[in-house]
Design a protein around this motif. Structure first.
Motif, PDB file in Angstrom:
ATOM      1  N   ILE A   1       4.296   4.009   7.358  1.00 12.87           N
ATOM      2  CA  ILE A   1       4.123   2.592   7.698  1.00 12.87           C
ATOM      3  C   ILE A   1       5.357   2.030   8.389  1.00 12.87           C
ATOM      4  O   ILE A   1       5.261   1.150   9.225  1.00 12.87           O
ATOM      5  CB  ILE A   1       3.748   1.758   6.451  1.00 12.87           C
ATOM      6  CG1 ILE A   1       3.346   0.348   6.873  1.00 12.87           C
ATOM      7  CG2 ILE A   1       4.892   1.701   5.467  1.00 12.87           C
ATOM      8  CD1 ILE A   1       2.283  -0.255   6.092  1.00 12.87           C
ATOM      9  N   ASN A   2       6.523   2.565   8.104  1.00 10.35           N
ATOM     10  CA  ASN A   2       7.752   2.086   8.737  1.00 10.35           C
ATOM     11  C   ASN A   2       7.848   2.491  10.200  1.00 10.35           C
ATOM     12  O   ASN A   2       8.623   1.919  10.951  1.00 10.35           O
ATOM     13  CB  ASN A   2       8.970   2.596   7.977  1.00 10.35           C
ATOM     14  CG  ASN A   2       9.050   2.003   6.590  1.00 10.35           C
ATOM     15  OD1 ASN A   2       8.660   0.855   6.366  1.00 10.35           O
ATOM     16  ND2 ASN A   2       9.503   2.779   5.637  1.00 10.35           N
TER      17      ASN A   2
ATOM     18  N   ILE B   1       1.753  -9.014  12.872  1.00  7.76           N
ATOM     19  CA  ILE B   1       1.132  -7.771  13.307  1.00  7.76           C
ATOM     20  C   ILE B   1      -0.375  -8.025  13.353  1.00  7.76           C
ATOM     21  O   ILE B   1      -0.965  -8.464  12.369  1.00  7.76           O
ATOM     22  CB  ILE B   1       1.440  -6.623  12.331  1.00  7.76           C
ATOM     23  CG1 ILE B   1       2.951  -6.427  12.189  1.00  7.76           C
ATOM     24  CG2 ILE B   1       0.754  -5.334  12.774  1.00  7.76           C
ATOM     25  CD1 ILE B   1       3.341  -5.515  11.033  1.00  7.76           C
TER      26      ILE B   1
ATOM     27  N   LYS C   1       4.855  -5.425   7.367  1.00  5.66           N
ATOM     28  CA  LYS C   1       4.283  -4.088   7.216  1.00  5.66           C
ATOM     29  C   LYS C   1       3.839  -3.850   5.778  1.00  5.66           C
ATOM     30  O   LYS C   1       2.865  -3.155   5.529  1.00  5.66           O
ATOM     31  CB  LYS C   1       5.287  -3.032   7.661  1.00  5.66           C
ATOM     32  CG  LYS C   1       5.511  -3.057   9.158  1.00  5.66           C
ATOM     33  CD  LYS C   1       6.496  -2.010   9.603  1.00  5.66           C
ATOM     34  CE  LYS C   1       6.697  -2.108  11.114  1.00  5.66           C
ATOM     35  NZ  LYS C   1       7.674  -1.147  11.592  1.00  5.66           N
TER      36      LYS C   1
ATOM     37  N   LYS D   1       0.092  -2.819   4.511  1.00  3.98           N
ATOM     38  CA  LYS D   1      -0.221  -1.748   3.554  1.00  3.98           C
ATOM     39  C   LYS D   1      -1.107  -2.270   2.424  1.00  3.98           C
ATOM     40  O   LYS D   1      -2.060  -1.619   2.020  1.00  3.98           O
ATOM     41  CB  LYS D   1       1.073  -1.165   2.996  1.00  3.98           C
ATOM     42  CG  LYS D   1       0.888   0.045   2.139  1.00  3.98           C
ATOM     43  CD  LYS D   1       2.231   0.635   1.744  1.00  3.98           C
ATOM     44  CE  LYS D   1       2.056   1.884   0.932  1.00  3.98           C
ATOM     45  NZ  LYS D   1       3.348   2.492   0.605  1.00  3.98           N
TER      46      LYS D   1
END
Length: 92
Positions: free
Chosen positions: A17-18, A45, A61, A65
């Motif tokens: 995810i990073n 995002i 982020k 998730k």
């Protein structure tokens, strides 16, 4: 509308995810979403569902998730890893 997404190459470790950037793909089952980073507000995002064109916006982020029920079922792919074809069929 037909979406045909073929994975050309998967990285051994996979993308986390990073690593997500603008233009990456998020896959869960047969749903393909493209990641669009907001240029005016870098904290936003946008996830665009290529099946329905619905747009979901998240702030971080981590929120991205958490927006999926089971993150272990998610694949993250870079544009270089996939070949995407979208076909439209007009009906009257």
């Amino acid at each position: 509308m037909t979406i045909n997404l073929k994975v050309k190459q998967e990285k051994r470790k996979g993308v986390s995810i990073n690593d997500i950037q603008d233009g990456f793909f998020v896959l869960k089952d047969d749903h393909v979403r493209i990641v669009k980073m907001d240029v005016t507000n870098r904290n936003k995002i946008h996830l665009i569902d290529l099946k329905t064109f619905d747009v979901k916006t998240v702030s971080t982020k981590n929120e991205l998730k958490n927006s999926f029920a089971d993150w272990s079922q998610i694949k993250i792919l870079s544009p270089k890893q996939v070949n995407l074809n979208i076909g439209f069929q007009w009906r009257e």
